[in-house]
Write an enzyme that holds these catalytic residues in place. Structure first.
Site, PDB file in Angstrom:
ATOM      1  N   HIS A 188       0.808  -1.214   0.000  1.00 56.41           N
ATOM      2  CA  HIS A 188       0.000   0.000   0.000  1.00 56.41           C
ATOM      3  C   HIS A 188       0.844   1.269   0.000  1.00 56.41           C
ATOM      4  O   HIS A 188       0.673   2.152  -0.844  1.00 56.41           O
ATOM      5  CB  HIS A 188      -0.921   0.039   1.223  1.00 56.41           C
ATOM      6  CG  HIS A 188      -1.877  -1.104   1.310  1.00 56.41           C
ATOM      7  ND1 HIS A 188      -2.342  -1.772   0.211  1.00 56.41           N
ATOM      8  CD2 HIS A 188      -2.475  -1.690   2.380  1.00 56.41           C
ATOM      9  CE1 HIS A 188      -3.178  -2.730   0.598  1.00 56.41           C
ATOM     10  NE2 HIS A 188      -3.269  -2.694   1.905  1.00 56.41           N
ATOM     11  N   LYS A 244      -0.972  -0.521  14.100  1.00 59.51           N
ATOM     12  CA  LYS A 244      -2.257  -0.866  14.693  1.00 59.51           C
ATOM     13  C   LYS A 244      -2.329  -0.304  16.112  1.00 59.51           C
ATOM     14  O   LYS A 244      -1.304  -0.029  16.731  1.00 59.51           O
ATOM     15  CB  LYS A 244      -2.446  -2.383  14.710  1.00 59.51           C
ATOM     16  CG  LYS A 244      -2.615  -2.982  13.312  1.00 59.51           C
ATOM     17  CD  LYS A 244      -2.952  -4.453  13.375  1.00 59.51           C
ATOM     18  CE  LYS A 244      -3.239  -5.012  11.994  1.00 59.51           C
ATOM     19  NZ  LYS A 244      -4.455  -4.440  11.378  1.00 59.51           N
TER      20      LYS A 244
END
Length: 514
Positions: free
Chosen positions: A267, A365
């Site tokens: 990404h 995260k």
């Protein structure tokens, strides 16, 4: 009003030559391997229904499920129905559903079961005669990468990968594309040994997002940005993908991968390429790919990877008002795991346009909020004809492209504060997709699936891009392994480990707070 009429008025997936017309796929089917997985149920099946509801699929479109389940055809139909009801973005319409469901087929079998592939071959031939699919079939491998080679070999052995004259066969594979350069090269050799390169579609769902495509529109449709989009004016670029959730039930996958391989290799390096690329001669797939490849080939890591990278792992902490557990307490994670849930690195792009401009990439995260953005941060004005107290709250100008969740663009610049004193402070000018367009953006998988069926590949990375991305990341992973770099702990709800802030402070910079 027919679905086609509805799509012609409201669907943003327009025909490139006539914006009044939708891009409608021709006769075809999709064979979906791994139909029992979360991706198929939550994204792929609903996206197919939404495309049908928008009038973008042919009347005879068919969906074939292949999985290791002893299902009847009606069982498969119920799975699709439940998935559509739970996750589709367009309203449920009984007439659209009935028409779509007529083309459902299910073939049970293991991925290495040659007999099951013979049944599958018979099934697609029946679709050609009964549903008019014309020999055009896409094989979507929504399965773990370990099975890619097995399925491709069975498709070749059964003749399913070979199109009849005048038709096409395509294969769609999901990331990760290997776990390092060597495995990526091996995987590419296997897949492209069965399907020609132009028939291999590597899905990176981030590239299907409307705002990612808007990077190119922002840069190349507006004269105002091009003169300043270079090292003369840009100080640095920050590319961030932050999640406020943990790993959920994905420990089995995530603990063998980590943040760098899971997000940065694909990404974020793709976003870097789109941000830094030169203007292509047109927006066909080969032209866009050439410019992206130039960027990835010119990307360079600093020599001192210890000071140019950061590795972290979330610990227990407060995520909003909720006290969450740390990564090592997650179900399925080994108590001594060294897998990183946060990764950051500095990349240089050795081109005339970007020489001396660092690109900082970070992903993690259990961070402060969910956001994906590209921030192009500009140099300070060489001279400010104001007193230091008048500009003490003034930062650097920036253009921030927000990819999720609030898609849009923000520009930050200095403005005078109302009053009798000369005081300059940062303000923002904001463009939001939701506020500016009445048309809804299609979900990324809608766009990507339709592109597969149309054979339109500009948003899909080819194997050269995948391999160049691994060439960039592999030295980082190797450095961490050779030097036993342990991930630094950071409390859930914060913005990463201390080493990430140190990475920026060494350069006299700091991370943006999105």
């Amino acid at each position: 009003m027919s679905p086609t009429d509805v799509s012609a008025q409201h669907n943003p997936l327009r025909h490139p030559d006539d914006k009044r017309l939708p891009r409608i796929a021709g006769p075809c089917s999709m064979v979906m391997f791994g139909v029992t997985g979360d991706l198929a149920r939550k994204k792929l099946m609903p996206a197919i229904y939404d495309l049908a509801n928008r009038g973008l699929l042919p009347a005879g479109f068919s969906l074939v499920g292949f999985a290791r389940r002893d299902w009847k055809q009606q069982d498969f139909g119920k799975v699709v129905h439940d998935s559509v009801r739970a996750h589709a973005r367009t309203p449920f319409r009984e007439d659209v559903w009935r028409s779509l469901a007529e083309g459902f087929r299910f073939v049970p079998g293991n991925f290495d079961d040659a007999d099951a592939y013979r049944v599958l071959a018979d099934t697609v031939r029946e679709l050609d005669s009964e549903r008019g699919t014309g020999g055009n079939h896409a094989f979507y491998l929504s399965i773990p990468p370990d099975y890619f080679a097995t399925v491709c070999e069975q498709l070749r052995a059964s003749g399913l990968s070979d199109p009849i004259p005048g038709s096409w066969r395509r294969v769609v594979i999901e990331k990760p594309f290997g776990h390092d350069l060597a495995s990526a090269q091996e995987l590419n050799e296997i897949v492209e040994g069965v399907f020609p390169p132009d028939s291999v579609f590597r899905i990176d769902h981030y590239l299907g997002k409307e705002t990612v495509q808007n990077i190119l529109a922002l840069r190349f449709a507006n004269q105002m940005f091009e003169p300043i989009w270079n090292s003369n004016y840009v100080d640095h670029v920050q590319i961030t993908m932050a999640e406020d959730i943990g790993i959920g039930g994905r420990a089995g996958y995530y603990d063998t991968v980590g943040a760098a391989k899971d997000v940065i290799q694909n990404h974020l390096l793709q976003l870097l390429a789109l941000t830094a690329m030169e203007e292509p001669i047109d927006f066909t797939a080969p032209s866009v790919r050439i410019e992206k490849l130039k960027v990835l080939a010119s990307a360079r890591l600093p020599e001192d990877l210890g000071s140019a990278t950061s590795r972290g792992q979330y610990a227990a902490g407060w995520q909003g008002s909720e006290l969450t557990q740390g990564y090592l307490e997650e179900a399925g994670v080994a108590p001594d795991s060294l897998t990183e849930t946060y990764a950051a690195l500095k990349v240089e792009v050795d081109t005339r346009r970007w020489a001396g401009v660092p690109f900082y990439l970070r992903a993690g995260k259990r961070l402060g909020k969910r956001v994906t953005e590209i921030a192009v941060v500009f140099k300070r004005a060489p001279h400010l004809p104001f007193s230091s107290t008048a500009t003490e709250e003034l930062g650097q100008n920036a253009i921030v492209i927000r990819i999720q969740p609030d898609e849009g663009i923000t520009m930050r610049f200095g403005s005078k504060v109302p009053g009798t004193q000369m005081e300059v402070r940062d303000v923002t000018m904001d463009f939001g997709y939701g506020a500016s367009f009445t048309e809804s953006s299609p979900e990324a998988y809608e766009r990507l699936i339709l592109d597969v069926l149309l054979g339109d590949p500009p948003l899909f990375p080819r194997h050269e891009e995948v391999e160049l991305s691994w060439r960039i990341l592999d030295p980082v992973i190797d450095y961490w392994a050779r030097n036993a770099v342990k991930p630094g702990a950071y409390p859930a709800g914060t913005w990463g480990p201390e080493s990430a802030d140190e990475l920026m402070r060494r350069d006299g910079r700091e991370w943006r707070l999105p």
